[in-house]
Design a protein around this motif. Structure first.
Motif, PDB file in Angstrom:
ATOM      1  N   ALA A 291      70.479 -32.834  25.632  1.00  0.00           N
ATOM      2  CA  ALA A 291      70.876 -31.456  25.929  1.00  0.00           C
ATOM      3  C   ALA A 291      69.734 -30.532  25.556  1.00  0.00           C
ATOM      4  O   ALA A 291      68.990 -30.795  24.604  1.00  0.00           O
ATOM      5  CB  ALA A 291      72.146 -31.078  25.170  1.00  0.00           C
ATOM      6  N   ILE A 292      69.625 -29.446  26.309  1.00  0.00           N
ATOM      7  CA  ILE A 292      68.569 -28.465  26.043  1.00  0.00           C
ATOM      8  C   ILE A 292      68.997 -27.133  26.635  1.00  0.00           C
ATOM      9  O   ILE A 292      69.738 -27.077  27.627  1.00  0.00           O
ATOM     10  CB  ILE A 292      67.222 -28.921  26.647  1.00  0.00           C
ATOM     11  CG1 ILE A 292      66.062 -28.154  26.048  1.00  0.00           C
ATOM     12  CG2 ILE A 292      67.230 -28.804  28.171  1.00  0.00           C
ATOM     13  CD1 ILE A 292      64.705 -28.734  26.386  1.00  0.00           C
ATOM     14  N   VAL A 293      68.550 -26.060  26.019  1.00  0.00           N
ATOM     15  CA  VAL A 293      68.852 -24.711  26.504  1.00  0.00           C
ATOM     16  C   VAL A 293      67.755 -24.283  27.463  1.00  0.00           C
ATOM     17  O   VAL A 293      66.569 -24.336  27.133  1.00  0.00           O
ATOM     18  CB  VAL A 293      68.964 -23.718  25.333  1.00  0.00           C
ATOM     19  CG1 VAL A 293      69.070 -22.288  25.853  1.00  0.00           C
ATOM     20  CG2 VAL A 293      70.159 -24.055  24.472  1.00  0.00           C
ATOM     21  N   PHE A 294      68.174 -23.862  28.658  1.00  0.00           N
ATOM     22  CA  PHE A 294      67.230 -23.440  29.694  1.00  0.00           C
ATOM     23  C   PHE A 294      67.911 -22.430  30.594  1.00  0.00           C
ATOM     24  O   PHE A 294      69.031 -22.650  31.063  1.00  0.00           O
ATOM     25  CB  PHE A 294      66.757 -24.646  30.505  1.00  0.00           C
ATOM     26  CG  PHE A 294      65.745 -24.315  31.571  1.00  0.00           C
ATOM     27  CD1 PHE A 294      64.448 -23.976  31.236  1.00  0.00           C
ATOM     28  CD2 PHE A 294      66.097 -24.335  32.916  1.00  0.00           C
ATOM     29  CE1 PHE A 294      63.519 -23.668  32.209  1.00  0.00           C
ATOM     30  CE2 PHE A 294      65.178 -24.036  33.899  1.00  0.00           C
ATOM     31  CZ  PHE A 294      63.880 -23.698  33.541  1.00  0.00           C
ATOM     32  N   ASN A 295      67.228 -21.295  30.821  1.00  0.00           N
ATOM     33  CA  ASN A 295      67.750 -20.239  31.700  1.00  0.00           C
ATOM     34  C   ASN A 295      69.151 -19.793  31.284  1.00  0.00           C
ATOM     35  O   ASN A 295      70.065 -19.692  32.114  1.00  0.00           O
ATOM     36  CB  ASN A 295      67.754 -20.709  33.159  1.00  0.00           C
ATOM     37  CG  ASN A 295      66.406 -20.546  33.811  1.00  0.00           C
ATOM     38  OD1 ASN A 295      65.480 -19.997  33.230  1.00  0.00           O
ATOM     39  ND2 ASN A 295      66.271 -21.031  35.019  1.00  0.00           N
ATOM     40  N   ASP A 296      69.304 -19.559  29.982  1.00  0.00           N
ATOM     41  CA  ASP A 296      70.566 -19.045  29.437  1.00  0.00           C
ATOM     42  C   ASP A 296      71.735 -19.980  29.693  1.00  0.00           C
ATOM     43  O   ASP A 296      72.888 -19.535  29.772  1.00  0.00           O
ATOM     44  CB  ASP A 296      70.874 -17.659  30.010  1.00  0.00           C
ATOM     45  CG  ASP A 296      69.828 -16.634  29.608  1.00  0.00           C
ATOM     46  OD1 ASP A 296      69.252 -16.792  28.515  1.00  0.00           O
ATOM     47  OD2 ASP A 296      69.593 -15.695  30.383  1.00  0.00           O
ATOM     48  N   LYS A 297      71.458 -21.263  29.828  1.00  0.00           N
ATOM     49  CA  LYS A 297      72.495 -22.282  29.979  1.00  0.00           C
ATOM     50  C   LYS A 297      72.155 -23.471  29.099  1.00  0.00           C
ATOM     51  O   LYS A 297      70.985 -23.745  28.826  1.00  0.00           O
ATOM     52  CB  LYS A 297      72.612 -22.737  31.443  1.00  0.00           C
ATOM     53  CG  LYS A 297      73.090 -21.673  32.419  1.00  0.00           C
ATOM     54  CD  LYS A 297      74.578 -21.389  32.251  1.00  0.00           C
ATOM     55  CE  LYS A 297      75.065 -20.408  33.311  1.00  0.00           C
ATOM     56  NZ  LYS A 297      76.508 -20.108  33.160  1.00  0.00           N
ATOM     57  N   LEU A 298      73.190 -24.168  28.664  1.00  0.00           N
ATOM     58  CA  LEU A 298      73.003 -25.421  27.941  1.00  0.00           C
ATOM     59  C   LEU A 298      73.091 -26.552  28.950  1.00  0.00           C
ATOM     60  O   LEU A 298      74.143 -26.799  29.537  1.00  0.00           O
ATOM     61  CB  LEU A 298      74.060 -25.580  26.849  1.00  0.00           C
ATOM     62  CG  LEU A 298      73.981 -26.868  26.025  1.00  0.00           C
ATOM     63  CD1 LEU A 298      72.671 -26.931  25.260  1.00  0.00           C
ATOM     64  CD2 LEU A 298      75.168 -26.977  25.074  1.00  0.00           C
ATOM     65  N   MET A 299      71.973 -27.237  29.175  1.00  0.00           N
ATOM     66  CA  MET A 299      71.897 -28.310  30.152  1.00  0.00           C
ATOM     67  C   MET A 299      72.267 -29.638  29.489  1.00  0.00           C
ATOM     68  O   MET A 299      71.744 -29.974  28.420  1.00  0.00           O
ATOM     69  CB  MET A 299      70.493 -28.392  30.749  1.00  0.00           C
ATOM     70  CG  MET A 299      70.005 -27.098  31.362  1.00  0.00           C
ATOM     71  SD  MET A 299      70.939 -26.640  32.828  1.00  0.00           S
ATOM     72  CE  MET A 299      70.026 -25.222  33.407  1.00  0.00           C
ATOM     73  N   LEU A 300      73.147 -30.400  30.147  1.00  0.00           N
ATOM     74  CA  LEU A 300      73.609 -31.686  29.629  1.00  0.00           C
ATOM     75  C   LEU A 300      73.201 -32.789  30.580  1.00  0.00           C
ATOM     76  O   LEU A 300      73.409 -32.681  31.793  1.00  0.00           O
ATOM     77  CB  LEU A 300      75.131 -31.673  29.447  1.00  0.00           C
ATOM     78  CG  LEU A 300      75.712 -30.516  28.626  1.00  0.00           C
ATOM     79  CD1 LEU A 300      77.231 -30.588  28.615  1.00  0.00           C
ATOM     80  CD2 LEU A 300      75.168 -30.524  27.212  1.00  0.00           C
ATOM     81  N   GLY A 301      72.619 -33.854  30.039  1.00  0.00           N
ATOM     82  CA  GLY A 301      72.196 -34.984  30.856  1.00  0.00           C
ATOM     83  C   GLY A 301      73.024 -36.219  30.566  1.00  0.00           C
ATOM     84  O   GLY A 301      73.580 -36.387  29.474  1.00  0.00           O
ATOM     85  N   SER A 302      73.106 -37.094  31.566  1.00  0.00           N
ATOM     86  CA  SER A 302      73.827 -38.358  31.429  1.00  0.00           C
ATOM     87  C   SER A 302      73.051 -39.423  32.188  1.00  0.00           C
ATOM     88  O   SER A 302      72.595 -39.180  33.312  1.00  0.00           O
ATOM     89  CB  SER A 302      75.244 -38.244  31.995  1.00  0.00           C
ATOM     90  OG  SER A 302      75.963 -39.444  31.804  1.00  0.00           O
ATOM     91  N   PRO A 303      72.861 -40.619  31.602  1.00  0.00           N
ATOM     92  CA  PRO A 303      71.864 -41.543  32.139  1.00  0.00           C
ATOM     93  C   PRO A 303      72.284 -42.411  33.305  1.00  0.00           C
ATOM     94  O   PRO A 303      71.444 -43.062  33.903  1.00  0.00           O
ATOM     95  CB  PRO A 303      71.554 -42.426  30.925  1.00  0.00           C
ATOM     96  CG  PRO A 303      72.822 -42.432  30.147  1.00  0.00           C
ATOM     97  CD  PRO A 303      73.431 -41.095  30.330  1.00  0.00           C
ATOM     98  N   HIS A 304      73.536 -42.463  33.672  1.00  0.00           N
ATOM     99  CA  HIS A 304      73.959 -43.484  34.629  1.00  0.00           C
ATOM    100  C   HIS A 304      74.334 -42.898  35.993  1.00  0.00           C
ATOM    101  O   HIS A 304      73.460 -42.581  36.787  1.00  0.00           O
ATOM    102  CB  HIS A 304      75.106 -44.303  34.038  1.00  0.00           C
ATOM    103  CG  HIS A 304      74.734 -45.010  32.771  1.00  0.00           C
ATOM    104  ND1 HIS A 304      73.636 -45.814  32.667  1.00  0.00           N
ATOM    105  CD2 HIS A 304      75.313 -44.997  31.543  1.00  0.00           C
ATOM    106  CE1 HIS A 304      73.534 -46.300  31.438  1.00  0.00           C
ATOM    107  NE2 HIS A 304      74.536 -45.803  30.733  1.00  0.00           N
TER     108      HIS A 304
END
Length: 684
Positions: A387-400
């Motif tokens: 997860a990382i904060v970018f453009n005033d949003k919290l971005m969530l990643g998932s690997p599959h």
């Protein structure tokens, strides 16, 4: 009764035979997978209270880049742009407008996920901020160094070279220290990612490494880790943290200090399986992504199997015995169906259905204390790998199988940690804006045409009445600006002259006939008459209509470079043709600059009107007689009289500068049958 008895008898036989087969599978030696199985002790999970209490902070996601990407595993920000690694083997750049830009790929071309071992799978990557170098940990192809400008690739660590007697099989995460040293994790020395399901059934074999760029050697820092994953350095780089995913904990390895070379548990008993970690931007702690979060109704299956080595061995061997025939068939008769079966049996993604759908993001300080947690409970995001904060949003990643980047509003605590550092970096930008504002009035002569107070004015003649300004002048002794002056002597100068004749200052040159500035974008030459007495009166002269050119920088170029021609073309609208001669001298005056201007200012102005009258005839040879009469009338009107004060607002009359050719000064001739005759010029 006989029927029920027969069913029970057959069921009992089946169970006995199955038990014998399973016992054979477990006890027979040298059956794959060739690894160890023993009991693995685990610390109890922390209670889900206080900072670990369940919430819905990560619910109601927004799906970004949906259908354009697959399996965003990790994130990095470089030059205010978001980068991520995909399940298809690429590292891409995500633009705010929804565009996905290819950056690099370590693997080779392939047909799909079933050939992941060919495509490559970048799990972790790091971008060096200053050099713009990308360091990639590809699960199959090793550690690579990539120049983002040229896409030149260099392999730092190969999967084919043993390190301390064992080959790394699953390159996972990576980070760099200030000296360019690389800390990286190998999740297993026994299995590749395509056989990752066996890692959770076998004994730990993962390791933490340090790659020395000077010696190009790898050093094992920690060994026998159960799926080591994310890695992060402390702010002072005195220790490094590494995630041990299947043991649900983080370990600390000391790089310097009294405990150098030793390790200890940083935080244990996490309520789920941690994945990637990152130091918070304000260096207040660590952000931990929980791939799966457990609760009473959804336990972590590997946790329940950790203390059952026999069962784990049975499941591992049984799965492997099912997989081997399809591997053989695919090797002899390559077919996508066989490849798909082999992929589904052994790949780590196969275990995701048995993992809890609950996922979370934890915040810990540098002492291992959990201070906040954020959960997703609506199952719109099955797992969180980073997860990382970018453009005033919290971005969530998932690997599959997630084919989008999940975006949620930033929790309040993360706003403080992420934006605290960004505000510090933006402070200079905020300060620059007010700094530029006060400098604008100082640079008005350079950027606007309001005054003639420039640093490098050039005087072209010696008259004390005319100057070159972008706006029509309203007085006989000073220049005019965009806002017409109301005083009788000076308007734009900070210190108006008090003598009978205007003085020349560096900033507001008011005694030159034409002041040509090098930087004002638009100027126009305006001429003012003076009296024939030596001391012109300080009373305001009548208002004149000049040809202002506010928005055309070409006019200035014409008047500075070829000032003679435009001056003569402007004579009809001028009120004082006597000073035309003074306008025809800027080219020579430019060569003398300051000295000539001051000397001419001190000269008696009595002889100037006579010179201007003598020269005005030459200039106006091409003019018609009505124009000459008008100019004589204007000369009579210019005799100093008691004038009314100049009004506060003056209408501006704009006249386009004439681009006609320079009139010929030859005498007019009339051609008759008897021959040409010269027409006498009354002005000669």
């Amino acid at each position: 009764m006989g029927f029920i008895y027969a069913i029970l008898k057959r069921s009992l036989k089946f169970i006995i035979y199955l038990t014998l087969v399973l016992t054979f599978i477990v006890l027979i030696p040298n059956l794959p997978p060739y690894t160890k199985f023993s009991s693995i002790p685990l610390a109890p999970e922390q209670e889900r209270t206080g900072a670990l209490a369940t919430n819905d902070a990560l619910n109601n996601i927004q799906k970004l880049y949906e259908g354009k990407i697959l399996g965003p595993e990790a994130f990095q920000i470089w030059k205010n742009e978001l980068y991520t690694s995909l399940a298809t083997g690429e590292i891409v750049k995500l633009s705010p407008g929804g565009h996905v830009t290819f950056v690099t790929k370590i693997g080779k071309p392939c047909t799909g996920l079933i050939q992941e071992h060919i495509c490559g799978r970048p799990l972790g990557f790091y971008i060096h901020e200053k050099s713009g170098t990308l360091y990639v940990a590809d699960a199959y192809h090793g550690i690579w160094k990539v120049d983002l400008k040229t896409d030149r690739k260099q392999q730092l660590v190969s999967p084919n070279v043993p390190i301390d007697g064992r080959k790394p099989q699953l390159f996972n995460s990576i980070t760099l220290d200030k000296n360019g040293g690389v800390y990286w994790t190998d999740s297993s020395s026994d299995y590749m990612l395509k056989d990752g399901v066996y890692i959770g059934l076998s004994d730990p074999s993962g390791r933490l490494f340090y790659y020395n760029p000077a010696t190009k050697e790898n050093k094992v820092l920690l060994d026998n880790l159960w799926f080591p994953n994310g890695v992060a350095l402390s702010p002072d780089e005195s220790f490094v943290l590494v995630v041990e995913t299947l043991k649900q904990r983080l370990l600390k390895y000391y790089i310097s200090g009294p405990k150098k070379g030793k390790s200890e548990v940083f935080v244990d008993g996490l309520p789920g399986t941690p994945d990637n970690i990152r130091a918070l931007p304000d260096n207040s702690g660590i952000q931990i992504a929980l791939y799966s979060a457990s609760d009473e109704n959804n336990p972590i299956i590997t946790r329940n199997l950790a203390s059952l080595p026999t069962l784990r061995k049975l499941l591992a061997r049984l799965s492997r015995l099912i997989e081997i025939p399809f591997e053989y068939l695919n090797s002899q008769f390559p077919n996508p169906v066989f490849e798909e079966i082999v992929y589904q049996i052994g790949h780590i993604a196969t275990a995701t259905p048995v993992a809890p759908d609950l996922t979370a993001l934890l915040i810990s300080d540098w002492n291992g204390n959990i201070i906040a947690s954020f959960y997703n409970t609506d199952s719109n995001v099955k797992h969180i790998s980073d997860a990382i904060v970018f453009n005033d949003k919290l971005m969530l990643g998932s690997p599959h199988k997630q084919n989008f980047v999940a975006a949620v509003p930033i929790p309040e605590l993360l706003k403080k940690t992420y934006f605290a550092n960004e505000l510090k970096t933006e402070v200079p930008k905020v300060k620059d804006t007010p700094v530029q504002k006060p400098t604008v009035p100082k640079e008005i002569p350079k950027h606007s045409t309001t005054t003639t107070t420039t640093q490098k004015p050039t005087t072209a003649s010696t008259s004390t009445t005319t100057t070159t300004t972008p706006k029509p002048p309203t007085t006989s002794t000073t220049t005019t600006t965009q806002k017409p002056p109301t005083t009788s002597t000076t308007t734009t100068t900070q210190k108006p002259p008090t003598t009978s004749t205007t003085t020349t200052t560096q900033k507001p040159p008011t005694t030159s006939t034409t002041t040509t500035t090098q930087k004002p974008p638009t100027t126009s030459t305006t001429e003012k008459p003076i009296t024939t007495t030596q001391k012109p009166s300080t009373k305001p002269m009548p208002q004149q209509k000049v040809t202002p050119t506010q928005k055309e920088p070409e006019v200035k170029q014409k008047k500075t470079d070829n000032i003679e021609k435009p001056m003569k073309s402007e004579t009809p609208p001028q009120k004082q043709p006597e000073n035309k001669v003074k306008e025809s001298q800027p080219n020579t005056a430019k060569k003398e600059t300051g000295k000539s201007s001051t000397e001419k200012q001190n000269s008696p102005p009595v002889s100037k009107p006579t010179e201007s009258k003598a020269d005005s005839g030459k200039v106006n040879k091409s003019d018609n007689k009505p124009k000459a009469e008008n100019t004589n009338k204007k000369q009579d009107e210019n005799i100093p009289k008691k004038e009314k004060p100049v009004p506060s607002t003056i209408p501006i009359v704009e006249e386009i500068v004439s681009d006609t050719a320079k009139p010929n000064k030859d005498k007019l001739k009339v051609i008759k049958k008897s021959g040409p005759e010269e027409i006498p010029n009354p002005h000669i």
